[in-house]
Structures are given as C-alpha cells and as structure tokens.
Design a protein around this motif. Structure first.
Motif, short mmCIF file in Angstrom:
data_model
loop_
_atom_site.label_atom_id
_atom_site.label_comp_id
_atom_site.label_asym_id
_atom_site.label_seq_id
_atom_site.Cartn_x
_atom_site.Cartn_y
_atom_site.Cartn_z
N HIS A 38 0.84 -1.20 0.00
CA HIS A 38 0.00 0.00 0.00
C HIS A 38 0.87 1.25 0.00
O HIS A 38 2.09 1.18 0.24
CB HIS A 38 -0.93 0.00 1.22
CG HIS A 38 -2.03 -1.01 1.14
ND1 HIS A 38 -3.18 -0.83 0.41
CD2 HIS A 38 -2.13 -2.25 1.69
CE1 HIS A 38 -3.96 -1.89 0.53
NE2 HIS A 38 -3.34 -2.78 1.31
N ASP A 39 0.24 2.39 -0.23
CA ASP A 39 0.97 3.65 -0.16
C ASP A 39 1.08 4.11 1.29
O ASP A 39 0.45 3.54 2.20
CB ASP A 39 0.29 4.72 -1.01
CG ASP A 39 -1.15 4.98 -0.57
OD1 ASP A 39 -1.72 4.11 0.11
OD2 ASP A 39 -1.70 6.03 -0.90
N ALA A 40 1.89 5.14 1.52
CA ALA A 40 2.17 5.59 2.88
C ALA A 40 0.91 6.07 3.59
O ALA A 40 0.71 5.81 4.79
CB ALA A 40 3.23 6.70 2.87
N ALA A 41 0.03 6.79 2.89
CA ALA A 41 -1.18 7.33 3.52
C ALA A 41 -2.09 6.23 4.03
O ALA A 41 -2.65 6.32 5.13
CB ALA A 41 -1.92 8.22 2.53
N THR A 42 -2.23 5.16 3.26
CA THR A 42 -3.09 4.04 3.67
C THR A 42 -2.54 3.35 4.90
O THR A 42 -3.30 2.94 5.79
CB THR A 42 -3.24 3.04 2.52
OG1 THR A 42 -3.73 3.71 1.37
CG2 THR A 42 -4.18 1.92 2.89
N VAL A 94 -0.50 4.69 7.24
CA VAL A 94 -0.41 5.56 8.40
C VAL A 94 -1.78 5.88 8.99
O VAL A 94 -1.92 6.07 10.20
CB VAL A 94 0.34 6.86 8.04
CG1 VAL A 94 0.30 7.86 9.18
CG2 VAL A 94 1.78 6.54 7.68
N ASN A 95 -2.85 5.95 8.18
CA ASN A 95 -4.14 6.42 8.69
C ASN A 95 -4.84 5.43 9.60
O ASN A 95 -5.88 5.75 10.19
CB ASN A 95 -5.07 6.79 7.53
CG ASN A 95 -5.41 5.58 6.65
OD1 ASN A 95 -5.22 4.43 7.02
ND2 ASN A 95 -5.93 5.86 5.47
N GLU A 113 8.64 6.11 6.31
CA GLU A 113 8.00 5.47 5.17
C GLU A 113 7.75 4.01 5.50
O GLU A 113 8.53 3.12 5.16
CB GLU A 113 8.87 5.63 3.93
CG GLU A 113 9.07 7.09 3.52
CD GLU A 113 9.95 7.23 2.30
OE1 GLU A 113 9.42 7.48 1.20
OE2 GLU A 113 11.18 7.08 2.45
#
Length: 282
Positions: free
Chosen positions: A36-40, A42-43, A247
């Motif tokens: 997944h990307d970082a936003a997915t 971390v949230n 990251e």
C-alpha cells in the motif's frame, strides 16, 4: 480407543494451527503494508487485502532506497548482511570443528583445562567485551570493512561444545582403522570425521547464519558509511526519522526482503541435513 485418539489428534492439530496463525499473522500484515501507499498505512484503516503499490514499493526499496536518512538501497544492505552472516557462520564452524578435533583426538597437557577455558567464554558475549573489541578493530583499521564485521564474532564456544560431544560418540575403532590404513591426522579428519559431521555442520550453520544475520549492536558500532550498513541497522534507520514521517510501506517491504535469505538457508540446509541422516543410516 481409536475415536479418543482421533479427537486428540484434532485438538493437537488445532493448537498447532492456532500457533502458526499467531506467528504468521504479523508477517502477513507486514506484507500487506508493503503493498500500500504511505497514507493508507499511516491512517490506521489499512485493509487486510494487498494493495496496488507492491511493485513500486519493492522497486524503491531494492534499487532506490527509502529516504535521505537511509540512502542505501536494500540490495546493498542485503549483500552486506549475507556476506557478514555467511562469514560468521563459516568462520565459527571452521574454528569450532578444529578446536573440538584437537581437544578430543590429541593428547597434550591441560587438554581439559583448555576446553573449559573455551567453554567459560560463553559467559563473555560480545556485548560484555564491546569496548576492548572495538578498540582492537579500530586500531587495526578494520572499521567499515567486512573483516571488522566478521572476525570479532567468529569464535564460538557453543560450536566447539557441539562438535566435541559429537566426536566423542564416534567409535574409537574408526580411528584405529584409519591408523592401520596409514592415514595421518589430517586424512582421518578429512576422510572420516568431515563426512560424518555433515548433519552437525548443517545444523550449526543455520544457527550461526541467523545469529550473524540478526546482529545489530556490533554492525552499528563498526560501520559509519551507509554503503556498509546491514539490513537490520538499515531497517532501524528507516524508522527513526526526525522531521518527516517514516515510510512504513518501504520499511515493511525491507522487513519482508530481510526474511528471505534466512528462510532460504534454512530450507537448503534442511535438505542437506536430511540427506546426511539418510547417508548415515546407510
């Protein structure tokens, strides 16, 4: 009786399956996070299904690097860790099997005392003698070198004890037969003891390889260049950032990649171990 045993087997397999699930689930979560990307990540709402950024994350980890705090790509760190772990494992086995051979088959004054002195070094791991060891390595200008990473860790009292106990189980008739055939100490060691020690060598190599692979404190001290850091220290640097978010997707990708070489070594050595057992039984 048959029905009672069947239910016992079912309960045993259920417990083992649950144990495997507990161990494997964090690895699965790490793999999912690496896709997944970082936003997915971390949230806090990351799904349990793989994402669409897996190829991108693994490519960045292997060939580019995570961030400006860990500029070296994972490929170089994996190479450093593999050379270090393999060097430590081979060095420990080489020294241990020779010292055990000397203690068991050679008669010299204070032979048992020498073995117990070797055994007592188990109480002095590298963390206890860290300063004098570092001082010697620094004086020899071995910082940021593979020799500095490997040489201080290759002495192994555990390996010496393991080979000594194994050699003591070998019948004396083999030694006498070798002497009758005109074999000297080196030929007896090469033609008789080494083939019989294949399974022990394989088991010890796995243990020592994983020991060298997971080293953190010593590589952290003796490596100052990013190009010489190992995979364990690299993961730590990825997670310790000051003015920017870690990251996590790249850190998880690196963690997954870091598990591949030890698993491959275990699988390969297991085949060698089984083959050695079969040849021994024959």
């Amino acid at each position: 009786m048959v029905e009672h045993r069947r239910w016992s087997d079912i309960v045993a397999y259920a417990i083992l399956t649950f144990g495997v699930f507990i161990v494997a689930f964090p690895v699965y979560i790490a793999f999912i996070a690496s896709t997944h990307d970082a936003a997915t990540v971390v949230n806090g709402n990351m799904p349990l299904s793989p994402g669409g950024h897996g190829m991108e994350n693994y490519y960045r980890a292997v060939f580019v690097g995570a961030s400006r705090y860990s500029r070296e790509p994972v490929g170089q760190m994996l190479l450093n860790s593999f050379i270090t772990a393999a060097g430590i494992a081979i060095g420990k086995i080489f020294i241990s099997i020779l010292s055990a051979y000397a203690v068991v088959y050679f008669r010299f004054p204070f032979r048992k005392t020498a073995f117990w002195i070797i055994f007592v070094t188990l109480m002095l791991p590298v963390e206890v003698r860290i300063y004098p060891t570092y001082k010697v390595v620094a004086d020899l200008r071995l910082l940021d070198t593979y020799a500095g990473l490997i040489l201080p860790l290759i002495a192994s009292a555990t390996g010496t004890l393991l080979f000594r106990q194994f050699f003591m189980t070998i019948p004396d008739e083999l030694l006498e037969a070798s002497r009758i055939d005109g074999a000297g100490p080196f030929r007896f060691f090469k033609d008789t003891l080494l083939p019989l020690s294949v399974t022990t060598i394989a088991a010890l190599f796995v243990i020592q390889f994983i020991y060298g692979w997971n080293q953190y404190l010593w590589p952290l001290l003796v490596t100052t260049q990013d190009s010489m850091q190992t995979i364990v220290t690299g993961i730590k640097k990825m997670l310790t950032t000051t003015d920017e978010l870690a990251e996590w997707q790249l850190a998880m990708a690196t963690a997954i990649l870091a598990m591949v070489p030890p698993v491959a070594v275990v699988v390969f050595m297991q085949q060698l171990f089984v083959r050695g057992l079969v040849e021994t039984e024959k």
